[in-house]
Design an enzyme around this catalytic site. Sequence first.
Site, PDB file in Angstrom:
ATOM      1  CB  THR A  50      -1.019  -0.019   1.165  1.00 19.81           C
ATOM      2  OG1 THR A  50      -1.871   1.118   1.015  1.00 19.81           O
ATOM      3  CG2 THR A  50      -0.365   0.006   2.536  1.00 19.81           C
ATOM      4  CD  GLU A  51      -1.272   3.866  -3.096  1.00 22.36           C
ATOM      5  OE1 GLU A  51      -1.227   2.620  -3.021  1.00 22.36           O
ATOM      6  OE2 GLU A  51      -2.178   4.479  -3.680  1.00 22.36           O
TER       7      GLU A  51
END
Lengths: 212, 212, 228, 228
Positions: A50-51
């Site tokens: 997840t960024e």
Amino acid sequence: MTTWSKTDMQHLIAKRVAAELEGPCVVNLGIGIPTLVAEYMDAEDIYMHTENGLLGVTDVEEADIDPNLVNAGKLPVGEAIGSSFFNSSDSFAMIRGGHVDVAILGALQVDQTGVIANWAVPGKNIMGVGGAMDLLVGAKKVFVTMSHTSKDGSSKLLKECTYPITSTRSVDMIFTELAVFEVVNKQLKLVELMPGITIEEVQAKTEADFIH
Amino acid sequence: MTTWSKTDMQHLIAKRVAAELEGPCVVNLGIGIPTLVAEYMDAEDIYMHTENGLLGVTDVEEADIDPNLVNAGKLPVGEAIGSSFFNSSDSFAMIRGGHVDVAILGALQVDQTGVIANWAVPGKNIMGVGGAMDLLVGAKKVFVTMSHTSKDGSSKLLKECTYPITSTRSVDMIFTELAVFEVVNKQLKLVELMPGITIEEVQAKTEADFIH
Amino acid sequence: MSKVISDIQDALACVESGHTILVGGFGLVGAPLSLIEGLTEKDVTNLTIVSNNLGESGKGLGILLNQNKIKKGIGSYFTSNRDVGDKYQKGEIELELLPQGTLAESLRAGGAGLGGYYTTTGVGTDLAKGKEEREIDGVNYIFEKAIRADVALIRAHKADTLGNLVYYKTARNFNPLMATAAKKVIVEVDEIVEPGALNPEEIVTPFLYVDTIIQAQQVLTKEGVVNK
Amino acid sequence: MSKVISDIQDALACVESGHTILVGGFGLVGAPLSLIEGLTEKDVTNLTIVSNNLGESGKGLGILLNQNKIKKGIGSYFTSNRDVGDKYQKGEIELELLPQGTLAESLRAGGAGLGGYYTTTGVGTDLAKGKEEREIDGVNYIFEKAIRADVALIRAHKADTLGNLVYYKTARNFNPLMATAAKKVIVEVDEIVEPGALNPEEIVTPFLYVDTIIQAQQVLTKEGVVNK
């Protein structure tokens, strides 16, 4: 002609995308249908990125929710065994540097070369882009999930996008409730009909040219 | 005319430079005389940075030497309380981003505008530069330590450098065994004579123009 | 899915003649000593080596140099090995000298998918020759290109079997950067642990950067390099 | 030398009208909630705020927005606060929208003294308008400038009194980058410890980046933001 509830449709698509993933791989899930894909992944060696700064995302039980542990959609998540935390530039270095295997994204429109629009609507203020453009240029493969048509019944697979494009890069696969397309040499190729769907129905609901 | 052993001279210069440092500050020490400066620092809040990846460098006892804990000169060092380790790009981000207060460097030549040459000699292969250019552009202040003259007696403070320059940036202060100079508006200004030295001796041994 | 391989030549199977290879370490500190030795035993040539130094005379990468396997060296401080100068003089090796900060930043840029960047380091010096200069907000910069490679040989302290890495003191140096900038990343480590043994907040190199892990067979000690 | 200050307004003394201010956090996660509240109580205007979002409607930076203290916002996702769009429509705020990776990378570049860099992100899109495009080794990139600021307001998990910082889970996000890119860096933390209490291998932000430390007075919990 088949009709689904919105939720059923989303889960149908999510399940089909999950079947396309083969471990070992690192997958980044966008907001919306992509988030649901996690529910259908069973391989142990598929890791989620997840960024906002975590590699190794898992579900979390209600009791274990930590307000400082969220995914890019700001939903609570858990940590997988072997996970790691990092800052935003290191996270996007992973994405932009080609180290994430698959990005699964939603889209507003896809054109017949596989270029997508998923961040802005003309006539509205351009207010948010998040990591969409980064994921499109950087992920080794990009899978798009979306409903085949808009609420008004018009095709979201178009000859040309009328909304601002997210990248000039063509995505690799498109998953809708009607069909699965691969993008081959900048051309859409129908590779699978979803259960109960006919080629005629897909043709009727698709503006974009595609081969099959 | 005063003469010193090379070691005495180096220590004399190192001690004088140390007196110029005021905490709190972060100092990067080059190889040679600069390394000796550490011996004369007494303020608790002067921290040393070494570009190979450590902030908070101290001396180390022979018994505690760790072959994987060295400074930029590859000499064994210790860790101060509050130290931290980081990779080479993070280390040079500190230097190039202006986060290191003082760099103390050796030089082969200084010109009369305060520009130095300290990384290459004409006619020899250009083989090494290390962090010299990075420190010169990045450190908030640069102090140069060097013997005033070459072995052949010629001045190392020149009208113009004959060796390749390290940066177009003028250093802030120059410390030799004869005098201390500040660089003010791209001009050398003699601000202090070392003990027992006369202005005439400095003038005789200095090719560069300077004010005093 | 364990990335651990026991045989060094198996780990190095992906290395081919003509490859560009990143080699970690600052001198011998943090250098992948076992992998370098493995490379000296492998029949490859025409290599471009990106490393801060090219070892010392007859040691580490210095052996590879003397075997004439290196076509080009990219680094910041070749002075540590006098043989490099001799070979350069004879035209037997190409050299590209970069400021140490530029070497590090270009590797990071390569790993992060950037094309290049503007730095003040080197402006107006011999090392800026042939490089584009540009003024941005009143400051002069030169353009430096990102560095990417075929293979990275690095050293870390501990790896879990997934490939998450932590480093040890100043042996960290270029290793985490090189881990990001090559198609294949091979790491030698002091210790291999199970997934979950490393604290997620402390992992420096997340596993997605690492392809192959070997147990280090050579270790730097006070007495020099010794076989484990 | 302790950098700890107890009064928030004392900590914010360096903030002036017209300043560019970096504000950490991804939404409320990792946002310096106490410092933001302090800023809403301070008489400043004409601020440029660099932050992934401008808070939510009436929360966090959203309060500052409604106080008309923000001249310009630079971020990647203003959508989280509908008031931003309303103000933009009325011409009451300037906005610069950047891809999230570009926002992060530009902050890192600012902290590292770079002028800017070339990225593939955004090439051929509306966000590339007016930006230089360049082909490097056959790939198209656009130029993005580094971001630097007067002040950074960030949040960390623990600080030692020297200013070394560690972060907590996904509350890390933009904070370590912003710590490097401003003239003055003010951090609020959950816990203040003595020097030596943090492991040197685990420190994410070394103390040279930090000017002022305050104990956080607002904490994000499952039930929302609460006063400590």
